[in-house]
Scaffold this motif. Structure first.
Motif, mmCIF file in Angstrom:
data_model
loop_
_atom_site.group_PDB
_atom_site.id
_atom_site.type_symbol
_atom_site.label_atom_id
_atom_site.label_comp_id
_atom_site.label_asym_id
_atom_site.label_seq_id
_atom_site.Cartn_x
_atom_site.Cartn_y
_atom_site.Cartn_z
ATOM 1 N N PRO A 185 40.863 -13.966 -29.335
ATOM 2 C CA PRO A 185 40.914 -12.860 -30.308
ATOM 3 C C PRO A 185 41.943 -11.788 -29.949
ATOM 4 C CG PRO A 185 38.640 -13.394 -29.774
ATOM 5 C CD PRO A 185 39.498 -14.172 -28.827
ATOM 6 N N ALA A 186 42.266 -11.673 -28.652
ATOM 7 C CA ALA A 186 43.255 -10.670 -28.244
ATOM 8 C C ALA A 186 44.644 -11.008 -28.757
ATOM 9 C CB ALA A 186 43.275 -10.551 -26.717
ATOM 10 N N LEU A 187 44.877 -12.292 -29.076
ATOM 11 C CA LEU A 187 46.187 -12.687 -29.595
ATOM 12 C C LEU A 187 46.510 -11.991 -30.909
ATOM 13 C CD1 LEU A 187 46.081 -16.535 -28.863
ATOM 14 C CD2 LEU A 187 47.313 -14.774 -27.590
ATOM 15 N N PHE A 188 45.469 -11.666 -31.679
ATOM 16 C CA PHE A 188 45.690 -10.969 -32.948
ATOM 17 C C PHE A 188 46.202 -9.551 -32.733
ATOM 18 C CE2 PHE A 188 42.476 -14.200 -34.017
ATOM 19 C CZ PHE A 188 43.102 -14.807 -35.093
ATOM 20 N N CYS A 189 46.111 -9.069 -31.490
ATOM 21 C CA CYS A 189 46.515 -7.691 -31.199
ATOM 22 C C CYS A 189 47.853 -7.608 -30.486
ATOM 23 C CB CYS A 189 45.444 -7.004 -30.352
ATOM 24 S SG CYS A 189 43.803 -7.009 -31.077
ATOM 25 N N ALA A 194 37.529 -8.357 -27.173
ATOM 26 C CA ALA A 194 36.165 -8.004 -27.575
ATOM 27 C C ALA A 194 36.168 -6.962 -28.692
ATOM 28 C CB ALA A 194 35.388 -7.476 -26.365
ATOM 29 N N VAL A 195 37.004 -5.963 -28.558
ATOM 30 C CA VAL A 195 37.076 -4.920 -29.593
ATOM 31 C C VAL A 195 37.638 -5.491 -30.893
ATOM 32 C CG1 VAL A 195 38.169 -2.728 -30.210
ATOM 33 C CG2 VAL A 195 37.264 -3.059 -27.906
ATOM 34 N N ALA A 196 38.639 -6.359 -30.796
ATOM 35 C CA ALA A 196 39.219 -6.976 -31.999
ATOM 36 C C ALA A 196 38.194 -7.850 -32.704
ATOM 37 C CB ALA A 196 40.449 -7.790 -31.619
ATOM 38 N N LEU A 197 37.428 -8.632 -31.939
ATOM 39 C CA LEU A 197 36.408 -9.502 -32.519
ATOM 40 C C LEU A 197 35.297 -8.680 -33.160
ATOM 41 C CD1 LEU A 197 35.760 -12.510 -32.829
ATOM 42 C CD2 LEU A 197 34.448 -12.370 -30.694
ATOM 43 N N LYS A 198 34.920 -7.609 -32.485
ATOM 44 C CA LYS A 198 33.874 -6.719 -33.014
ATOM 45 C C LYS A 198 34.275 -6.168 -34.377
ATOM 46 C CE LYS A 198 31.820 -2.192 -31.917
ATOM 47 N NZ LYS A 198 32.602 -1.424 -32.916
ATOM 48 N N ALA A 199 35.554 -5.839 -34.540
ATOM 49 C CA ALA A 199 36.018 -5.255 -35.803
ATOM 50 C C ALA A 199 36.059 -6.279 -36.938
ATOM 51 C CB ALA A 199 37.401 -4.647 -35.613
ATOM 52 N N ARG A 200 36.092 -7.579 -36.603
ATOM 53 C CA ARG A 200 36.241 -8.615 -37.622
ATOM 54 C C ARG A 200 34.940 -9.324 -37.974
ATOM 55 N NH1 ARG A 200 41.106 -8.039 -35.284
ATOM 56 N NH2 ARG A 200 42.993 -8.565 -36.499
ATOM 57 N N LEU A 201 33.876 -9.048 -37.243
ATOM 58 C CA LEU A 201 32.610 -9.736 -37.472
ATOM 59 C C LEU A 201 31.636 -8.860 -38.250
ATOM 60 C CD1 LEU A 201 32.015 -11.383 -33.976
ATOM 61 C CD2 LEU A 201 32.764 -12.513 -36.067
ATOM 62 N N ALA A 202 30.873 -9.502 -39.098
ATOM 63 C CA ALA A 202 29.849 -8.760 -39.842
ATOM 64 C C ALA A 202 28.761 -8.261 -38.896
ATOM 65 C CB ALA A 202 29.250 -9.652 -40.924
ATOM 66 N N HIS A 203 28.459 -9.075 -37.898
ATOM 67 C CA HIS A 203 27.480 -8.676 -36.881
ATOM 68 C C HIS A 203 28.240 -8.405 -35.586
ATOM 69 C CE1 HIS A 203 24.213 -9.841 -39.554
ATOM 70 N NE2 HIS A 203 24.854 -10.998 -39.772
ATOM 71 N N ALA A 204 28.520 -7.150 -35.330
ATOM 72 C CA ALA A 204 29.389 -6.771 -34.214
ATOM 73 C C ALA A 204 28.837 -7.219 -32.866
ATOM 74 C CB ALA A 204 29.600 -5.258 -34.210
ATOM 75 N N TRP A 205 27.511 -7.342 -32.758
ATOM 76 C CA TRP A 205 26.905 -7.681 -31.471
ATOM 77 C C TRP A 205 27.314 -9.076 -30.993
ATOM 78 C CZ3 TRP A 205 23.861 -12.018 -31.596
ATOM 79 C CH2 TRP A 205 23.371 -12.415 -32.846
ATOM 80 N N VAL A 206 27.736 -9.943 -31.920
ATOM 81 C CA VAL A 206 28.143 -11.290 -31.539
ATOM 82 C C VAL A 206 29.350 -11.245 -30.595
ATOM 83 C CG1 VAL A 206 29.008 -13.511 -32.404
ATOM 84 C CG2 VAL A 206 27.237 -12.262 -33.678
ATOM 85 N N ALA A 207 30.192 -10.242 -30.746
ATOM 86 C CA ALA A 207 31.382 -10.120 -29.904
ATOM 87 C C ALA A 207 31.033 -9.922 -28.440
ATOM 88 C CB ALA A 207 32.247 -8.954 -30.395
ATOM 89 N N PHE A 208 29.799 -9.502 -28.181
ATOM 90 C CA PHE A 208 29.422 -9.212 -26.800
ATOM 91 C C PHE A 208 28.563 -10.322 -26.182
ATOM 92 C CE2 PHE A 208 30.194 -5.144 -28.904
ATOM 93 C CZ PHE A 208 31.155 -4.618 -28.052
#
Length: 356
Positions: A190-194, A242-256
């Motif tokens: 996911p960091a590649l998107f940044c 992790a922050v990028a994934l959190k911003a793209r998911l409907a359920h932010a907790w999944v990123a963690f």
């Protein structure tokens, strides 16, 4: 030596406690550096947590290696530079070099960052930094420069007995990184998107990472504990992911979830809270030394690492450097045969120490 003389604490135990302190301070410095480079409070905190929970960080902060102190000095030098305290940056970078010559492979950070910040090298501004660094490090380089560059593990040789192995690098490096970060590495894609938004940090990461490949490609068969300085950048990219994934998911907790999986793995395997890395190793080496070497006309054949470890563990009170200890004269280092006395093989008793 002070702790050994006053408290009776073995020197390797003293270094462990020094590394515990250095590890704690490193986390504070790493957080400040992450804030300065990433400009985001959440990402900086996550990067600090990732670094604190990484296997290599835990190992170096609870054993008697030198790389924890080296990393504290390196990251401290970077942080001083970010706050334009260039004299302090030069002095602390020189201290990192004194702790380990491998610090040189991280120093490309400064010219790359200088170009990023000023579009070129501000010679008048960086001159005091270079001068103070030279003043601190030059005496050591004059006295021990040959060993630094051309010794058994000199920077220009790095175990020439072992030829470079790119294929081993491709197989072993991922293994060592997984040992350090485990499931947290799932957050790198996911960091590649940044990358576009973080291009300056990407170039800075490569400036520190790529020079270290020179060492890794030579020492592919051993765990890369000396890569601790680049783990800061790995931790930052994991946090960015992790922050990028959190911003793209409907359920932010999944990123963690990778954080939970990583922590569960490290707890169940005993990496966390065990702190017993090779706890009996020195006792075994001391017993070996007393049984086979002390008071006997015997030669021990070993590799470079065990030569140092046997002398370190087997000597009594430290009085001089390892290679001048009496025990050292009874060991034939197979990685440095040209410098060994031929008489070592004429001893009545020969013992071979197989590290495996």
């Amino acid at each position: 030596l002070f702790a050994n003389g006053v408290f009776g604490m073995p020197i390797h135990h003293t270094i462990v406690w020094l590394n515990v302190l250095a590890g704690s301070l490193t986390l504070g410095v790493a957080h400040g550096l992450a804030r300065a480079l990433l400009h985001d409070r959440l990402t900086a905190w996550l990067a600090t947590i990732v670094l604190a929970l990484s296997g290599r960080f835990i190992l170096n902060a609870t054993t008697s290696e030198v790389y924890m102190l080296q990393t504290l000095f390196l990251l401290g030098a970077f942080l001083f530079y970010e706050h334009d305290r260039l004299v302090a940056a030069g002095a602390v970078a020189a201290c990192a070099l004194l702790v380990s010559p491998l610090s040189a492979f991280a120093l490309l950070y400064f010219p790359v960052r200088e170009f990023q910040r000023a579009g070129g090298v501000r010679w008048k501004k960086v001159a005091p930094m270079l001068v103070i660094g030279t003043i601190i490090y030059l005496p050591y380089l004059v006295i021990d420069g040959r060993e630094v560059f051309f010794g058994v593990r000199g920077l220009l040789l790095v175990s020439d007995a072992l030829p470079p192995s790119p294929l081993s690098l491709l197989s072993n490096f991922p293994k060592y990184q997984f040992k350090s970060f485990a499931f947290l590495l799932l957050l790198l894609p996911p960091a590649l998107f940044c990358l576009r938004q973080r291009k300056h940090f990407a170039w800075l990461s490569l400036a520190v990472f790529l020079p270290h490949l020179y060492i890794v490609i030579k020492l592919t068969g051993e765990d890369n504990v000396f890569l601790l300085p680049i783990d800061f950048f790995f931790a930052c990219w994991i946090a960015v992911g992790a922050v990028a994934l959190k911003a793209r998911l409907a359920h932010a907790w999944v990123a963690f979830l990778p954080f939970a999986a990583h922590l569960l793995l490290f707890v169940t395997t005993g990496v966390l809270f065990s702190f017993t890395h090779n706890a009996q190793h020195y006792d075994e080496l001391r017993s070996l030394t007393n049984r086979f070497l002390v008071g006997r006309q015997a030669t021990l054949i070993a590799d470079w690492g065990y030569t140092q470890a046997v002398v370190f563990a087997g000597r009594g009170t430290p009085t001089t450097i390892l290679r001048e200890e009496p025990l050292h004269s009874q060991i034939l280092d197979v990685e440095n045969i040209d410098a060994a006395s031929p008489k070592l093989l004429e001893a009545p008793e020969l013992f071979l120490l197989d590290g495996w």
